[in-house]
Every structure is written in C-alpha cells, then in structure tokens.
Design an enzyme around this catalytic site. Structure first.
Site, PDB file in Angstrom:
ATOM      1  N   GLU A   1      -1.651  -9.231   3.476  1.00  0.00           N
ATOM      2  CA  GLU A   1      -1.539  -9.783   4.834  1.00  0.00           C
ATOM      3  C   GLU A   1      -2.891 -10.133   5.452  1.00  0.00           C
ATOM      4  OE1 GLU A   1      -1.013  -6.652   3.941  1.00  0.00           O
ATOM      5  OE2 GLU A   1      -1.461  -5.198   5.519  1.00  0.00           O
TER       6      GLU A   1
ATOM      7  N   HIS B   1      -3.686  -5.169   0.408  1.00  0.00           N
ATOM      8  CA  HIS B   1      -3.083  -5.724   1.629  1.00  0.00           C
ATOM      9  C   HIS B   1      -3.140  -7.252   1.619  1.00  0.00           C
ATOM     10  CE1 HIS B   1      -2.798  -1.955   4.045  1.00  0.00           C
ATOM     11  NE2 HIS B   1      -3.700  -1.565   3.175  1.00  0.00           N
TER      12      HIS B   1
ATOM     13  N   CYS C   1       0.832  -1.200   0.000  1.00  0.00           N
ATOM     14  CA  CYS C   1       0.000   0.000   0.000  1.00  0.00           C
ATOM     15  C   CYS C   1       0.875   1.262   0.000  1.00  0.00           C
ATOM     16  CB  CYS C   1      -0.981  -0.056   1.166  1.00  0.00           C
ATOM     17  SG  CYS C   1      -2.472   0.894   0.815  1.00  0.00           S
TER      18      CYS C   1
HETATM   19  N1  GLN Z   1      -1.958   6.618   2.933  1.00  0.00           N
HETATM   20  C1  GLN Z   1      -2.050   5.868   1.710  1.00  0.00           C
HETATM   21  C2  GLN Z   1      -3.410   6.025   1.051  1.00  0.00           C
HETATM   22  O1  GLN Z   1      -4.374   6.374   1.700  1.00  0.00           O
HETATM   23  C3  GLN Z   1      -1.725   4.416   1.945  1.00  0.00           C
HETATM   24  C4  GLN Z   1      -2.688   3.726   2.861  1.00  0.00           C
HETATM   25  C5  GLN Z   1      -2.173   2.400   3.365  1.00  0.00           C
HETATM   26  O2  GLN Z   1      -0.973   2.133   3.366  1.00  0.00           O
HETATM   27  N2  GLN Z   1      -3.061   1.547   3.856  1.00  0.00           N
HETATM   28  O3  GLN Z   1      -3.545   5.791  -0.115  1.00  0.00           O
END
Ligand code: GLN
Length: 534
Positions: free
Chosen positions: A510, A508, A382
């Site tokens: 995970e 994600h 992310c």
């Molecule tokens: N802050 C980033 C976004 O909102 C990444 C979010 C995250 O890593 N879950 O796109």
C-alpha cells in the site's frame, strides 16, 4: 534554473483542514508545468517519529523507501507526485532537539548558552534547506504541522519568518490555509476567525501572501474583498477550497481558482507552459464514472479511525478506478469476528490488515479461515500474512498450538518467529525491519504473474518472520512460499495453490500505490473480487 524557491504552508483556525492535500495539489499543478518539487512536513510533537505512536493518536505511520517512519501526509505527497520522499521529508520537534542536544554534548557550541532562538530555529532552518541543496528541486514546499497560535509551533513560525527574510522577495512565500465557517442560523459565512488567525501570524512577523479558504459553501465576491482587505492579501490571492467528493479532485479545483498561477507570479517563475494533467484527469474521470461496485471487508483493530489504514484505502481507490469499480470498504473489527460468519456475507474480498500485539488476532485468524474455505479473494498484509500462516498451520497442518512469538513468546510451535537480529533489542523506536527490501518470486507463481516479473522491491515494517523450519510442511500441503528475500532467504509472500486468489505479503504494497502507478497487487485483488461478485 536559479536557486531553489521555498513555499511554506501554515494552518489557522482549526486542525484537520487538509494542509497536506493542498500542498500536494499545488505541487501536482506545478509539476504538471515541468517544475521539480518535493514536499516536507514539520511536526511540532516531541516523539522522534510517529513509529511509536498508536494509530489512534496520529493515523497511519507511512514508511519511505529509505526506511523512515513518517507522518501519513508523506503518503499523499507520493501518491500525488509519484516521486519518493525520504528521511529528510519529515522532521519532528523530537528530532530537532535530539540533534541540538547531541551537538551540545559534543561541545559544538563552544561554551555558549544553547537556546530556542537561535539554536533550535537554526536547526529547523537547516532541516528545511537540506532539501534545497544542490538545486535538485526547483521548489520545496514545507508544511508546518499544527495550527498557528499553538505554543509548540512558535519556533517553526520564527524559523519561517527568518528564512523568508533571508531568502528575500520572490524566493519564498507563505500560504495560509484557513477555515471559513458557515453559521446556518444566520445563513452566513464568517471571516472573523480567519482575520484573527492571520493577525496571530502577523504578530509573529509573517504576512501570508496567499490565503486558501476551506469552506462548505461558495465564497462570494463580498467575502473575497473583505478577506483581502483585512488580511492584507491581493483579492486574486484569496483562494476558495470548497469541500470535494474526493481528494483527487482538489488539484482541479485549485487550478480553477488559480492557486498555481498566483504562486508562480509571487515567486517570479515562468508560467508559459500548458500543464500536462492528462494522466491525472484520466484517473479522476475513471474514478467519477465507475459503474459497478464491490465490497471488501477490511479486518483490523483500528477500524474506528479510518486514517489508521490510509494507504490501504487510497490503494483501493486507485485500483478501483482503473478497474472501473467503486470499492466499498466494509470495516470489520477483528475483536468481533470470532465464530460469527454472518459479517462476511455479501463481501467480495477480505483483507486482513497490518498490526501489532495480541488484541483481535483470533478474529483475524477466523477471517482467514473463512476466506480460505469459502474461496473468497484474500489479501493478508504483514500481520495479515502471519495470521494466514498460523491459520493454515492450525487447521491444515493440524498443529493446534501454532502461533507467533509476538503473541506467545513460549509457544512450542512458533510458525512466526522473531528475527535473530531483533532478539536483543531494548529500544522500540526505529528498530524494526524498515524500508525497501528485494524479493524474488518463483517462476510460474501467482505473484510473479501478478507483478509480471520475478524481481521486485517493496517496503517493510515488522519484527517477526515466517519460520523457515515450517516452510517444507506448508508447501507440501498447498501453501506456496512463492517470494523470498534473495539475500536472507526469508519468506516474503505466500499463496494457496487450491484457491482462486489467496495471497499474503510480509511487506506493505500500500505504500507504493500512486495515481500514476496503481499497485499491481491491489489491481489484481480488485479484479479477482469483481469476478467473485459475478
Ligand atoms: N506485528 C507484526 C511484526 O512486527 C506485524 C507488523 C505489521 O503488520 N506491520 O512482525
């Protein structure tokens, strides 16, 4: 199968005793006998969900397939049971009150005074029984967050009392998880705090059927007798839960203590099937017997609280076991890493963690640069993917001012930009791109090879995206945007052509790694790190 049965798990004496792990372990043992279960968590705080909470407050925010931002215990439920949870599996006081107040505004209460009893307690009972509807599950386990005696838990305890009475004997039971402290000066285990916490429950009209006792030392027969006598439970219902080396050993320990047997007996359910724990035990054996070790640097800004990255750590445990290695996670505070290469020494892989906000991002970019130029296996999740794109744009495409609009809303080169549908949002809670979205890989890409397929679905939690205007430039210079959302065309994954293992994912992975199905990305990343070490 008759109607759904309900098990409630309460906690006494202290917080952090691991109610989630006990609930998940019991569920695993019952599932291994063929019962269908789900586990729910009731959280007594007023936030609608943990989505707006700083990880230091409450650990990681876990995301379900249907896009609920939930308590991290739901992650344990999924990892143990290999069954998805949903919006209904995590309820907070905030959600309860919001829905009661909405009903009041609609006039549903027909002029009545709206009160904690019965309106809030009825709402709680409804939320518990939603999961038992249509007899989809044989057993629903509901974990009550917090500690018995807390002011904020009272309506939940009252709801459990009523429900237990309404459902009747053998259809519902309460398991109380408690602490038996050891006083080293006296060399003694002490039962008094447990007696008091059971008394507190009894004052609320609940007498727990089973006591699970967290302890650092074996509890002997005398203590079991004493607990049984003073807490009003059968001796066979005093279950010891001694500290284990790994949470994955807890189901085995609970089976030895007979937690599953006594539960089935109290619920009048059949206990004639030999539990099938072959897969589980295979994993635990591998976990205990891993011969080699590798070290992965985890670059993030919440490294002082390991619960902030719970699902990532568990994914490494799964992937490590199946690769016969122990994965040592080395914590790297992203605020320390700028221009300090010595901290990456002796690492076999680098993971740049998810996150929000500006703090620590230059350190994350420096870590990406190190992994890219030194050919260290790299996984960006992310925000980690976003940092990889910024690093590549700055150092390879030579766009010095490349940035994310999250960090600099006025950047002339927003290689990471805010999605259109996010631009006018005023409300922060529950408004990110959340839950499961499809992704299609380019045939022949590293990612399609890792997953063994070109069509996948993964869970998301973010507002910002790779800006498609820069994709051509990125690809020409060796950063392949190998996975896209088939409907929106948004970039889901990146990989480097000229690198042994460099992957970034906007989603994600995970959240989907479980004991029964370890995640392919983590499996492959650990394998690459193992190779790198050699
Ligand atoms: N802050 C980033 C976004 O909102 C990444 C979010 C995250 O890593 N879950 O796109």
């Amino acid at each position: 199968m008759a109607d759904t049965k309900y098990i409630f798990v309460t906690g006494g004496v202290s917080s952090s005793l691991g109610k989630g792990i006990i609930a998940a372990s019991l569920a695993k043992l019952l599932q291994a006998r063929g019962y269908k279960l789900t586990i729910q968590k009731l959280d007594p705080y007023i936030n609608i969900d943990p989505g707006t909470l700083n990880p230091y407050e409450h650990g990681e925010c876990f995301v379900t397939e249907d896009g609920a931002e939930t308590d991290l215990d739901l992650g344990h439920y999924e990892r143990f049971l290999n069954v998805n949870t949903s919006q209904a599996n995590n309820v907070t006081t905030g959600k309860i009150y919001q829905s009661v107040i909405d009903k009041e505004r609609r006039g549903d209460f027909l002029g009545k005074t709206v009160q904690v009893v019965p309106h809030i307690t009825n709402e709680i009972k409804e939320r518990i029984q939603i999961l038992g509807q249509d007899n989809k599950y044989d057993i629903v386990i509901t974990e009550i967050g917090g500690t018995v005696g807390d002011i904020e838990s009272l309506p939940y305890i009252e709801a459990v009392r009523q429900l237990k009475w309404e459902l009747g004997e053998h259809n519902a039971l309460v398991i109380h998880l408690t602490l038996i402290p050891y006083l080293s000066a006296a060399k003694e285990l002490k039962t008094k705090p447990t007696q008091h916490s059971v008394k507190t429950l009894m004052e609320s009209g609940i007498s727990p059927e089973i006591l699970v006792c967290r302890t650092e030392h074996e509890i002997n027969d005398d203590i079991r007798n004493k607990l049984a006598l003073f807490c009003n439970v059968k001796k066979e219902a005093v279950i010891q839960s001694i500290d284990a080396a790994s949470i994955y050993e807890v189901p085995g320990l609970m089976a030895e203590e007979g937690l599953d047997t006594i539960t089935l007996k109290k619920l009048n359910l059949k206990d004639d099937v030999v539990p099938d724990l072959e897969k589980w035990n295979f994993f635990v054996d591998k976990l205990k017997n891993a011969t080699e070790e590798i070290s992965i640097g985890l670059v993030g800004k919440y490294v002082d609280l390991q619960d902030s990255y719970k699902s990532i750590l568990e994914s490494f445990i799964h992937a490590g076991a199946y690769n016969d290695v122990k994965v040592n996670v080395v914590w790297i505070n992203s605020e320390d890493t700028e221009h300090n290469e010595t901290i990456y020494k002796n690492l076999d892989g680098l993971l740049v963690a998810p996150g929000f906000g500006e703090r620590g991002i230059e350190g994350k970019i420096a870590a990406v640069e190190f992994a890219r130029t030194h050919k260290v296996p790299f996984l960006g999740i992310c925000l980690g993917l976003q940092m990889a794109v910024i690093e590549f744009s700055r150092n390879v495409l030579k766009i010095a001012e490349a940035n994310s609009e999250e960090m600099d809303p006025n950047t002339p080169h927003p290689v990471i930009g805010l999605m259109k549908d996010q631009k006018d949002l005023k409300q922060m809670g529950g408004t990110m791109r959340l839950g499961a979205w499809d992704c299609k890989f380019e045939a022949g890409s590293k990612l399609s090879e890792i997953y063994g397929t070109t069509e996948i679905s993964e869970r998301h939690r973010h507002r910002y995206e790779v800006n498609n205007e820069y994709v051509e430039d990125l690809e020409k210079n060796g950063m392949l945007c190998s996975g896209r959302n088939p409907k929106t065309g948004l970039v889901e994954t990146i990989e480097l052509k000229d690198h042994p293992w460099f992957v970034g994912v906007q989603y994600h992975p995970e959240y989907k790694s479980t004991v029964a199905t370890p995640h392919p990305l983590f499996l492959s990343f650990v394998e690459a790190a193992k190779k790198f070490r050699k």
